[in-house]
Motif scaffolding. Sequence first.
Motif, PDB file in Angstrom:
ATOM      1  N   THR A 125       0.858  -1.172   0.000  1.00  0.00           N
ATOM      2  CA  THR A 125       0.000   0.000   0.000  1.00  0.00           C
ATOM      3  C   THR A 125       0.896   1.224   0.000  1.00  0.00           C
ATOM      4  O   THR A 125       2.083   1.154   0.346  1.00  0.00           O
ATOM      5  N   ALA A 126       0.322   2.355  -0.394  1.00  0.00           N
ATOM      6  CA  ALA A 126       1.036   3.635  -0.351  1.00  0.00           C
ATOM      7  C   ALA A 126       0.017   4.734  -0.112  1.00  0.00           C
ATOM      8  O   ALA A 126      -1.082   4.706  -0.668  1.00  0.00           O
ATOM      9  N   ARG A 127       0.391   5.665   0.745  1.00  0.00           N
ATOM     10  CA  ARG A 127      -0.470   6.811   1.027  1.00  0.00           C
ATOM     11  C   ARG A 127       0.143   8.114   0.547  1.00  0.00           C
ATOM     12  O   ARG A 127      -0.478   9.171   0.647  1.00  0.00           O
ATOM     13  N   SER A 128       1.369   8.037   0.019  1.00  0.00           N
ATOM     14  CA  SER A 128       1.968   9.241  -0.559  1.00  0.00           C
ATOM     15  C   SER A 128       2.786   8.857  -1.792  1.00  0.00           C
ATOM     16  O   SER A 128       3.346   7.764  -1.862  1.00  0.00           O
ATOM     17  N   TRP A 129       2.819   9.787  -2.740  1.00  0.00           N
ATOM     18  CA  TRP A 129       3.514   9.611  -4.009  1.00  0.00           C
ATOM     19  C   TRP A 129       3.618  10.977  -4.659  1.00  0.00           C
ATOM     20  O   TRP A 129       3.013  11.947  -4.211  1.00  0.00           O
ATOM     21  N   THR A 130       4.381  11.050  -5.736  1.00  0.00           N
ATOM     22  CA  THR A 130       4.519  12.285  -6.495  1.00  0.00           C
ATOM     23  C   THR A 130       3.818  12.110  -7.835  1.00  0.00           C
ATOM     24  O   THR A 130       4.043  11.111  -8.529  1.00  0.00           O
ATOM     25  N   GLY A 131       2.992  13.098  -8.174  1.00  0.00           N
ATOM     26  CA  GLY A 131       2.257  13.067  -9.433  1.00  0.00           C
ATOM     27  C   GLY A 131       0.798  12.733  -9.204  1.00  0.00           C
ATOM     28  O   GLY A 131       0.389  12.367  -8.101  1.00  0.00           O
ATOM     29  N   THR A 132       0.016  12.875 -10.270  1.00  0.00           N
ATOM     30  CA  THR A 132      -1.404  12.554 -10.227  1.00  0.00           C
ATOM     31  C   THR A 132      -1.621  11.236 -10.959  1.00  0.00           C
ATOM     32  O   THR A 132      -1.299  11.137 -12.151  1.00  0.00           O
ATOM     33  N   PRO A 133      -2.131  10.220 -10.267  1.00  0.00           N
ATOM     34  CA  PRO A 133      -2.349   8.934 -10.950  1.00  0.00           C
ATOM     35  C   PRO A 133      -3.288   9.092 -12.151  1.00  0.00           C
ATOM     36  O   PRO A 133      -4.301   9.792 -12.070  1.00  0.00           O
TER      37      PRO A 133
END
Length: 150
Positions: A97-105
């Motif tokens: 799982t991930a709750r943070s990332w860079t960019g808009t999926p």
Amino acid sequence: MTDRFVLVPASYVYLLREGDAGTEVLLQLRQGTPYMDGHWAAAAAGHIERGETAYDAARREALEELGITDVDLSLQFTMQRTQHADAIDERVDWMFTARSWTGTPRVVEAHKAARIDWFPISALPEPMVPHEAYALSQLGTGEVYLTFGF
């Protein structure tokens, strides 16, 4: 002596966020693939390539399928699953799982995914890929090893 089976490894990335109805997960509607077309599945997932770690595969799939980077992965489960058929039906999946990332999926591979959308974990869409629906039902249970199909 029995024949040894071959494991097919894969990584899955479930992006999570908080919504009005609680925790939501980003899913893709599969299309144009030989597996489970018309079913909802992880927004990013795929086979682990030779020499690649499960973490590296998850990050690569997130970039290739969703166009996002810097995915803050948290390993939730390892799932061993089978369909008791050919060797290719013996699988091991690492589910993150991930709750943070860079960019808009976004849908990057339109030939494999009709669309992506957010759904409350408590109200997953149908039809879902069965082993993935089971995995999502186990979030928060503390289980780290899951089986499916045995």
